[in-house]
Scaffold this motif. Structure first.
Motif, PDB file in Angstrom:
ATOM      1  N   UNK A  87       0.850  -1.191   0.000  1.00 41.94           N
ATOM      2  CA  UNK A  87       0.000   0.000   0.000  1.00 41.94           C
ATOM      3  C   UNK A  87       0.885   1.240   0.000  1.00 41.94           C
ATOM      4  N   UNK A  88       0.408   2.288  -0.630  1.00 39.31           N
ATOM      5  CA  UNK A  88       1.131   3.550  -0.696  1.00 39.31           C
ATOM      6  C   UNK A  88       0.334   4.607   0.061  1.00 39.31           C
ATOM      7  N   UNK A  89       0.995   5.292   0.970  1.00 34.56           N
ATOM      8  CA  UNK A  89       0.362   6.331   1.788  1.00 34.56           C
ATOM      9  C   UNK A  89       1.160   7.619   1.584  1.00 34.56           C
ATOM     10  N   UNK A  90       0.622   8.512   0.767  1.00 31.50           N
ATOM     11  CA  UNK A  90       1.327   9.741   0.440  1.00 31.50           C
ATOM     12  C   UNK A  90       0.959  10.845   1.418  1.00 31.50           C
ATOM     13  N   UNK A  91       1.975  11.513   1.929  1.00 31.12           N
ATOM     14  CA  UNK A  91       1.780  12.625   2.845  1.00 31.12           C
ATOM     15  C   UNK A  91       2.757  12.542   3.999  1.00 31.12           C
ATOM     16  N   UNK A  92       2.526  13.376   4.992  1.00 34.83           N
ATOM     17  CA  UNK A  92       3.432  13.453   6.136  1.00 34.83           C
ATOM     18  C   UNK A  92       3.038  12.403   7.179  1.00 34.83           C
ATOM     19  N   UNK A  93       3.992  11.573   7.528  1.00 38.20           N
ATOM     20  CA  UNK A  93       3.812  10.531   8.532  1.00 38.20           C
ATOM     21  C   UNK A  93       3.972  11.154   9.920  1.00 38.20           C
ATOM     22  N   UNK A  94       3.210  10.765  10.918  1.00 38.50           N
ATOM     23  CA  UNK A  94       2.319   9.629  11.013  1.00 38.50           C
ATOM     24  C   UNK A  94       0.863   9.924  10.657  1.00 38.50           C
ATOM     25  N   UNK A  95       0.573  11.123  10.181  1.00 43.27           N
ATOM     26  CA  UNK A  95      -0.801  11.437   9.784  1.00 43.27           C
ATOM     27  C   UNK A  95      -1.334  10.499   8.717  1.00 43.27           C
ATOM     28  N   UNK A  96      -0.464  10.027   7.854  1.00 38.81           N
ATOM     29  CA  UNK A  96      -0.875   9.131   6.776  1.00 38.81           C
ATOM     30  C   UNK A  96      -1.138   7.708   7.267  1.00 38.81           C
ATOM     31  N   UNK A 128      12.806  14.980  14.300  1.00 37.53           N
ATOM     32  CA  UNK A 128      11.400  14.868  14.681  1.00 37.53           C
ATOM     33  C   UNK A 128      10.674  13.775  13.907  1.00 37.53           C
ATOM     34  N   UNK A 129      10.916  13.671  12.614  1.00 33.87           N
ATOM     35  CA  UNK A 129      10.234  12.635  11.839  1.00 33.87           C
ATOM     36  C   UNK A 129      10.689  11.242  12.263  1.00 33.87           C
ATOM     37  N   UNK A 130      11.966  11.084  12.613  1.00 35.03           N
ATOM     38  CA  UNK A 130      12.448   9.790  13.108  1.00 35.03           C
ATOM     39  C   UNK A 130      11.807   9.464  14.443  1.00 35.03           C
ATOM     40  N   UNK A 131      11.773  10.426  15.342  1.00 34.44           N
ATOM     41  CA  UNK A 131      11.153  10.206  16.653  1.00 34.44           C
ATOM     42  C   UNK A 131       9.672   9.866  16.503  1.00 34.44           C
ATOM     43  N   UNK A 132       8.970  10.554  15.615  1.00 36.54           N
ATOM     44  CA  UNK A 132       7.554  10.256  15.369  1.00 36.54           C
ATOM     45  C   UNK A 132       7.376   8.822  14.873  1.00 36.54           C
ATOM     46  N   UNK A 133       8.246   8.377  13.969  1.00 39.11           N
ATOM     47  CA  UNK A 133       8.155   7.011  13.437  1.00 39.11           C
ATOM     48  C   UNK A 133       8.450   5.979  14.526  1.00 39.11           C
ATOM     49  N   UNK A 134       9.448   6.232  15.354  1.00 34.07           N
ATOM     50  CA  UNK A 134       9.764   5.293  16.435  1.00 34.07           C
ATOM     51  C   UNK A 134       8.581   5.185  17.397  1.00 34.07           C
ATOM     52  N   UNK A 172      22.309  13.909  11.454  1.00 37.69           N
ATOM     53  CA  UNK A 172      22.603  13.582  12.851  1.00 37.69           C
ATOM     54  C   UNK A 172      21.351  13.461  13.717  1.00 37.69           C
ATOM     55  N   UNK A 173      20.249  14.037  13.305  1.00 32.15           N
ATOM     56  CA  UNK A 173      19.019  13.972  14.079  1.00 32.15           C
ATOM     57  C   UNK A 173      18.455  12.571  14.212  1.00 32.15           C
ATOM     58  N   UNK A 174      18.678  11.734  13.185  1.00 33.27           N
ATOM     59  CA  UNK A 174      18.173  10.363  13.266  1.00 33.27           C
ATOM     60  C   UNK A 174      18.846   9.612  14.403  1.00 33.27           C
ATOM     61  N   UNK A 175      20.157   9.731  14.509  1.00 32.93           N
ATOM     62  CA  UNK A 175      20.889   9.054  15.582  1.00 32.93           C
ATOM     63  C   UNK A 175      20.482   9.603  16.951  1.00 32.93           C
ATOM     64  N   UNK A 176      20.292  10.899  17.043  1.00 33.25           N
ATOM     65  CA  UNK A 176      19.866  11.527  18.298  1.00 33.25           C
ATOM     66  C   UNK A 176      18.517  10.955  18.733  1.00 33.25           C
ATOM     67  N   UNK A 177      17.570  10.828  17.804  1.00 41.05           N
ATOM     68  CA  UNK A 177      16.248  10.287  18.134  1.00 41.05           C
ATOM     69  C   UNK A 177      16.352   8.840  18.607  1.00 41.05           C
ATOM     70  N   UNK A 178      17.150   8.029  17.921  1.00 39.76           N
ATOM     71  CA  UNK A 178      17.316   6.620  18.294  1.00 39.76           C
ATOM     72  C   UNK A 178      17.890   6.501  19.692  1.00 39.76           C
ATOM     73  N   UNK A 179      18.916   7.288  19.977  1.00 39.33           N
ATOM     74  CA  UNK A 179      19.579   7.192  21.283  1.00 39.33           C
ATOM     75  C   UNK A 179      18.712   7.732  22.419  1.00 39.33           C
TER      76      UNK A 179
END
Length: 128
Positions: free
Chosen positions: A40-49, A69-75, A100-107
């Motif tokens: 399935x394809x969900x176009x738009x800004x996650x997690x709203x989609x 922020x987008x990484x943190x929202x997905x996690x 670098x924000x992705x690693x910051x969100x993960x940690x």
């Protein structure tokens, strides 16, 4: 597949990408991916989609979001929906300084003992 297909949507000081970069053609992407009842394809800004998918469970989620922020929202969205033994793969970590924000969100989200880093391919894997 969750994506804007309009490129980056936010300006993040920890990411060298700017809004609009990485724009892609959804029609071409669909043509390459082909069709499947499970795709399935969900176009738009996650997690709203992801509205309406709150009861879904996932075995694997591959997250390539580039910004903090987008990484943190997905996690926050995927982790409670991940099956036991399931895996989150987070792209652009560890040590990928352009994002670098992705690693910051993960940690911030996971305890150090949960994180398996693969610096040679700039990816992190977390198993539930």
């Amino acid at each position: 597949c969750f994506d804007t297909w309009d490129g980056m949507t936010e300006d993040d000081p920890l990411c060298h990408h700017r809004p609009g970069e990485w724009k892609a053609d959804l029609g071409k992407f669909k043509a390459v991916m082909g069709s499947s009842a499970n795709l399935q394809f969900h176009q738009g800004v996650f997690p709203g989609t992801a509205a309406g998918l709150e009861d879904c469970k996932f075995a694997v989620a591959y997250c390539d979001l580039d910004t903090y922020q987008s990484t943190l929202d997905a996690l926050r969205w995927f982790w409670p929906r991940l099956e036991k033994g399931g895996r989150l793969v987070i792209d652009d970590t560890p040590g990928w300084t352009p994002c670098a924000g992705t690693e910051k969100a993960v940690k911030e989200f996971f305890a150090p003992e949960q994180i398996m880093e693969f610096p040679e391919v700039y990816a992190t894997v977390v198993t539930k």
